[in-house]
Design a protein around this motif. Sequence first.
Motif, PDB file in Angstrom:
ATOM      1  N   ARG A 105       0.808  -1.206   0.000  1.00 24.43           N
ATOM      2  CA  ARG A 105       0.000   0.000   0.000  1.00 24.43           C
ATOM      3  C   ARG A 105       0.851   1.271   0.000  1.00 24.43           C
ATOM      4  NH1 ARG A 105      -4.442  -2.116   4.512  1.00 24.43           N
ATOM      5  NH2 ARG A 105      -5.170  -3.866   3.227  1.00 24.43           N
ATOM      6  N   ALA A 106       0.321   2.299  -0.608  1.00 19.81           N
ATOM      7  CA  ALA A 106       0.992   3.599  -0.612  1.00 19.81           C
ATOM      8  C   ALA A 106       1.098   4.129   0.818  1.00 19.81           C
ATOM      9  CB  ALA A 106       0.211   4.581  -1.483  1.00 19.81           C
ATOM     10  N   THR A 107       2.054   5.003   1.038  1.00 20.71           N
ATOM     11  CA  THR A 107       2.254   5.569   2.372  1.00 20.71           C
ATOM     12  C   THR A 107       2.283   7.094   2.310  1.00 20.71           C
ATOM     13  OG1 THR A 107       4.672   5.462   2.182  1.00 20.71           O
ATOM     14  CG2 THR A 107       3.553   3.555   3.154  1.00 20.71           C
ATOM     15  N   PHE A 108       2.102   7.709   3.459  1.00 26.18           N
ATOM     16  CA  PHE A 108       2.241   9.146   3.616  1.00 26.18           C
ATOM     17  C   PHE A 108       2.864   9.400   4.985  1.00 26.18           C
ATOM     18  CE2 PHE A 108      -1.590   8.213   5.871  1.00 26.18           C
ATOM     19  CZ  PHE A 108      -1.770   9.201   6.817  1.00 26.18           C
ATOM     20  N   MET A 109       3.281  10.622   5.227  1.00 30.12           N
ATOM     21  CA  MET A 109       3.886  10.973   6.498  1.00 30.12           C
ATOM     22  C   MET A 109       2.796  11.505   7.427  1.00 30.12           C
ATOM     23  SD  MET A 109       6.972  10.080   6.081  1.00 30.12           S
ATOM     24  CE  MET A 109       7.814  10.832   7.485  1.00 30.12           C
ATOM     25  N   VAL A 257       5.597  10.299  10.745  1.00 27.65           N
ATOM     26  CA  VAL A 257       6.228   9.016  10.442  1.00 27.65           C
ATOM     27  C   VAL A 257       5.491   8.382   9.272  1.00 27.65           C
ATOM     28  CG1 VAL A 257       7.000   8.653  12.824  1.00 27.65           C
ATOM     29  CG2 VAL A 257       4.772   7.780  12.092  1.00 27.65           C
ATOM     30  N   PRO A 258       6.127   7.455   8.554  1.00 25.82           N
ATOM     31  CA  PRO A 258       5.442   6.789   7.440  1.00 25.82           C
ATOM     32  C   PRO A 258       4.211   6.020   7.928  1.00 25.82           C
ATOM     33  CG  PRO A 258       7.814   6.434   7.314  1.00 25.82           C
ATOM     34  CD  PRO A 258       7.549   7.041   8.664  1.00 25.82           C
ATOM     35  N   CYS A 259       3.081   6.230   7.266  1.00 27.18           N
ATOM     36  CA  CYS A 259       1.825   5.570   7.614  1.00 27.18           C
ATOM     37  C   CYS A 259       1.161   5.057   6.344  1.00 27.18           C
ATOM     38  CB  CYS A 259       0.874   6.536   8.325  1.00 27.18           C
ATOM     39  SG  CYS A 259       1.488   7.198   9.886  1.00 27.18           S
ATOM     40  N   ALA A 479      -1.722  15.093   2.808  1.00 30.46           N
ATOM     41  CA  ALA A 479      -1.843  14.367   4.075  1.00 30.46           C
ATOM     42  C   ALA A 479      -0.508  14.327   4.807  1.00 30.46           C
ATOM     43  CB  ALA A 479      -2.347  12.947   3.820  1.00 30.46           C
ATOM     44  N   SER A 480       0.581  14.450   4.076  1.00 29.29           N
ATOM     45  CA  SER A 480       1.924  14.432   4.667  1.00 29.29           C
ATOM     46  C   SER A 480       2.342  15.780   5.224  1.00 29.29           C
ATOM     47  CB  SER A 480       2.948  13.970   3.624  1.00 29.29           C
ATOM     48  OG  SER A 480       2.679  12.649   3.194  1.00 29.29           O
ATOM     49  N   GLY A 481       1.533  16.808   4.990  1.00 35.45           N
ATOM     50  CA  GLY A 481       1.853  18.118   5.546  1.00 35.45           C
ATOM     51  C   GLY A 481       1.994  19.237   4.541  1.00 35.45           C
ATOM     52  N   GLN A 482       2.025  18.907   3.232  1.00 35.76           N
ATOM     53  CA  GLN A 482       2.098  19.972   2.234  1.00 35.76           C
ATOM     54  C   GLN A 482       0.850  20.836   2.335  1.00 35.76           C
ATOM     55  OE1 GLN A 482       3.261  19.159  -2.003  1.00 35.76           O
ATOM     56  NE2 GLN A 482       1.184  19.868  -2.472  1.00 35.76           N
TER      57      GLN A 482
END
Length: 505
Positions: A105-109, A257-259, A479-482
């Motif tokens: 699965r893809a991840t995001f921070m 963290v990577p999720c 979702a990672s903060g951008q």
Amino acid sequence: MNPAIRLDPQDNVVVARAAITAGTPVPAENLSALQDVPAGHKLAARFIARGEQVLKYNTVIGYAAEDLPPGTWMHSHNIAFGATDRDYRFSQDYRPADILPPSERATFMGIVREDGRVATRNYVGVFVVGNCGATAARKIADYFDDERLADFPNVDGVVPYVHEMGCGMEMTGEPMDLLRRTIAGHIRHPNTAGALVIALGCERNNIWGFLEQEKLVVGPKLQTLVIQDAGGMLETIARGKDIIRAMLPEANKIKRVPCSAEHITVGLQCGGSDGFSGLSANPALGVAMDLLVKNGGTAILSETSEIYGVEHTLTCRAVTPEVGQKLVDRMNWWLDYNQGRDTQINGRVSPGNNAGGLANVLEKSLGGAKKGGNSPLMAVYEYAHPVTQHGLVFMDTPGYDPVSATGQIAGGANLIAFTTGRGSCFGSVPAPTVKLASNTPMFNRMKNDMDLNCGTIIDGEATLQDVGRQIFELILRTASGQKSKSEIVGMGENEFAPWPIGVLA
């Protein structure tokens, strides 16, 4: 490039790719425009007799109000609104979604909270149980500007959640329950690191009754202030600043963290729609949501009055007939609620939608439902209830975007994806909003408000699959903060709008 777009071989209308002047040939359809046709509007692709169904995407969007020769400009002046027969075919087309194994699965921070939930943002909120506390909440939150938050770089902001209700309304029943669970949903939201709840003290939405009913426990991350007990407005504001100041060091103790993308829940919105929304931004967002579901995530389709006439496209792929029937039940509630009123579900869309090429609610619904993609419908929720089921789900909300998104966020959406054709400046907290433009001219005109241009599909420069993948990647980055465009502008805190269902007393 052909000046008109054919969406289905069975259609008897085509859509103007750009403005078409009278007399312009449309070679692919072997006709010429009989009148000027604005961009996003429709032309008759053949002779359509009075009373005959008007078909777009091989779906009925109305009936010919008169005999219509090929090349006629087709819009609300000659498309009559009327009821259509719908075969709900409960669950007959249900197929389980193809979900990737966790390792693929893809991840995001993301920000992982103590209870395991994952946040996309990190806000401290100042809430009110009734409008009487609104001034205090705003003054407390406004005090914590960028300069005062400089020592807390991991805190995205201190924001007020104010509204116009909480008093002069029913003390018990659906309106109060809805208001309470909406406020509580934002307090409990994983994107909320700490909360202060303010009351005047004599509201019908009593602060202690609210906390008890919603099972919210006062502690270091949830504090209360009652203006009448604190000694008045100035004392409340001063004490509120102290409380928030004490919360900030703990709220700042986070790291990304990577999720897995399975922790992303997207609320789907469209506003200021046009004739291109259902051809570009909405179906491209649907492609992105199918990707999100494939990666274990959740998409919340809403705006019940804006799927009217196409709800059967969802009931046929519901996981069970009971889930499909719940959607129909909510639609019937809306039809009763709007009976005899000049509202969208009874045919007439807003002036902006109409100018953009949408003749009536059937045509608008046809495009709006495409935001959910083709995944199976897994659950139907009432407004602001916690969303616990992964995959494509539906939440019953009004079509009014701030109210609808507020319910989705209360239910757990940690990101909002908003399509627009006319141009919208919507933003939201604590979940950020990304805005997707349906056409290139509007995107270029409003670049500071739009996050992605889906008009490249209309321009023939990209496919739905291409843009759907771009949207999915934009969601992962956000979702990672951008920061989204609405966050950069500073929008969101004024768009908290619980559904004012019911009648004020």
